[in-house]
Design a protein around this motif. Sequence first.
Motif, PDB file in Angstrom:
ATOM      1  N   ASP A  42     -35.649  62.772 -21.642  1.00  0.00           N
ATOM      2  CA  ASP A  42     -34.757  61.930 -20.841  1.00  0.00           C
ATOM      3  C   ASP A  42     -33.639  61.330 -21.697  1.00  0.00           C
ATOM      4  O   ASP A  42     -32.484  61.273 -21.284  1.00  0.00           O
ATOM      5  N   ASP A  43     -34.001  60.860 -22.902  1.00  0.00           N
ATOM      6  CA  ASP A  43     -32.985  60.333 -23.812  1.00  0.00           C
ATOM      7  C   ASP A  43     -32.001  61.435 -24.212  1.00  0.00           C
ATOM      8  O   ASP A  43     -30.793  61.201 -24.334  1.00  0.00           O
ATOM      9  N   CYS A  44     -32.524  62.631 -24.413  1.00  0.00           N
ATOM     10  CA  CYS A  44     -31.683  63.776 -24.769  1.00  0.00           C
ATOM     11  C   CYS A  44     -30.675  64.068 -23.669  1.00  0.00           C
ATOM     12  O   CYS A  44     -29.496  64.316 -23.938  1.00  0.00           O
ATOM     13  N   ILE A  45     -31.129  64.025 -22.427  1.00  0.00           N
ATOM     14  CA  ILE A  45     -30.242  64.295 -21.288  1.00  0.00           C
ATOM     15  C   ILE A  45     -29.120  63.262 -21.215  1.00  0.00           C
ATOM     16  O   ILE A  45     -27.938  63.607 -21.100  1.00  0.00           O
ATOM     17  N   ASN A  46     -29.492  61.995 -21.301  1.00  0.00           N
ATOM     18  CA  ASN A  46     -28.486  60.925 -21.202  1.00  0.00           C
ATOM     19  C   ASN A  46     -27.474  61.005 -22.338  1.00  0.00           C
ATOM     20  O   ASN A  46     -26.263  60.855 -22.133  1.00  0.00           O
TER      21      ASN A  46
END
Length: 525
Positions: A42-46
């Motif tokens: 999720d952090d990677c996506i953001n």
Amino acid sequence: MLKKNIQFCFFFLCSIIIHGQSSPDFNILADKAFQKLYQNPDDCINYSLSILISDQNIEHRIVLRNIISQAYAMNGDYVKSVNISSQKDEAGEKEKLSYFMQVFANYNLADQYQNLDLYNQSQRIISNLLTDKNLLKSDNIKIKTTVAKLYQLQALNFGIKRNYNAALENLKKSNNYLGFDNEENLILGVENKVILSSYLMRQNRLEDAKHILENTLIFVESRTNYNFLQALIYENLARYYFLKGNYKTSIENLEKGLSKIENNQFYSLRVKFYESLAKNYFALHNDEKYQYNNKLYIEIRTKIDTSAKEGIRYIVRLVENNQNENLEFQQQNESKQFWIITLIFSSIIIILIIYLFTAKSTNNDLKKQSEFFEKQKKWQETHRANLPKEVIPEKTIEKDSNKISKEKENEILQKLNEWEQFDFYLNKNMSLSTLSAQMGVNTKYLSEVINTNKGKNFNGYINELRINHIAHLLKTNPAFLNYKVSYLAEFSGFSSHSAFTTVFKSITGMSPNAYIQEISKNRTS
């Protein structure tokens, strides 16, 4: 399913794209996005989306979208994965991408198909790419790593089709294109070792698989930020111990693996852990923990399967709308409508032939089904009583008195009836010699008693016990209705899905899926 557990290695290819083509600033940003992928998708996506908004370089945007796409895939969200991967920039459509980026785009499509279990479509793209001699002979590190990934993907496709020899050969080819001179190549090599160990276990080469996994784990633990890889290796080690019947050690490895990803979603890998934990606790007769882990497995599996189905619908629509841009549709011509009509009529004819053929055997199957359900009632009553059965021979066969006495025959029958009360016949390695050793009975005598009193040879006798057992569990334990047929086959002691299905239908008159549907229908009615 193994491919879904190790999608992350795809991004090393993305990182390779960056070197030599991108600015130093973008290299740093992309490397950071790449690292976040292992920590939290999720952090990677953001983070990657924040870069994507401001970076107008077409090839940079392709790299970022691929990273985001795989982050969604690792979380089991295949609709968003396909969506972000398929997005294009209108201005960039007019620009000619480099040869490598064109190859990369086709590989990405093959990878998306693989994620969605569309293996034939994936294989068509791979086969087409691997016929390009320029691609195979290139000394460019980016091209070589792409070829390594293509052979790896092809190995996975062969493994799914149970052609393990071809799968192992393709893994060797994949390794031949790896230089092991950078992190990307090192990780791909680790990934190939994990895949190799999985296929060795399926070939019953358990010790070879364990040796590879333990050595690979030592290497991975010496690196940093390899938690996902460690979890993957522990999951495969747990499978080894499960196959060896060491369920407690298998659980220990699963718990170690889960602890590596406890702060992340990683649903595509996590679902394998819960499935394996449920199997182990089931084998240990720990009903409470089995129910808990099986519930988690079913919840995540249902979520992933639903997402995959939606992803398939989405990617099919995309392919239909972009036929001329996709590799697999480039060979189509103006005769497409003619072939569609021909296909439709051919399908109708085939369906009619199948209908006529199946209608002919329906009466026999229905009769066999009726007889089986009657036998099941008697079998369940006997099994529940946990007492030796009074044996009534199915056939009256005159025996040579020189072979075995009536007293000895009754003694063997008594032992057989007592043995049937346990589940030892579920052991995949059960044989006539093994059973005779367990019972302390002469092999020839045991074989004669089974043939005479059970009306079938040893294999037929064992298979009928296995089918009766699994049919009983399907009828009495709702949890078994949620298992795949492949797991039911393995649980019952059969060497393959096809063998289980064939024997199941020969005994019950219906396929395992049909039987499960019948039981489910009766439960809801």
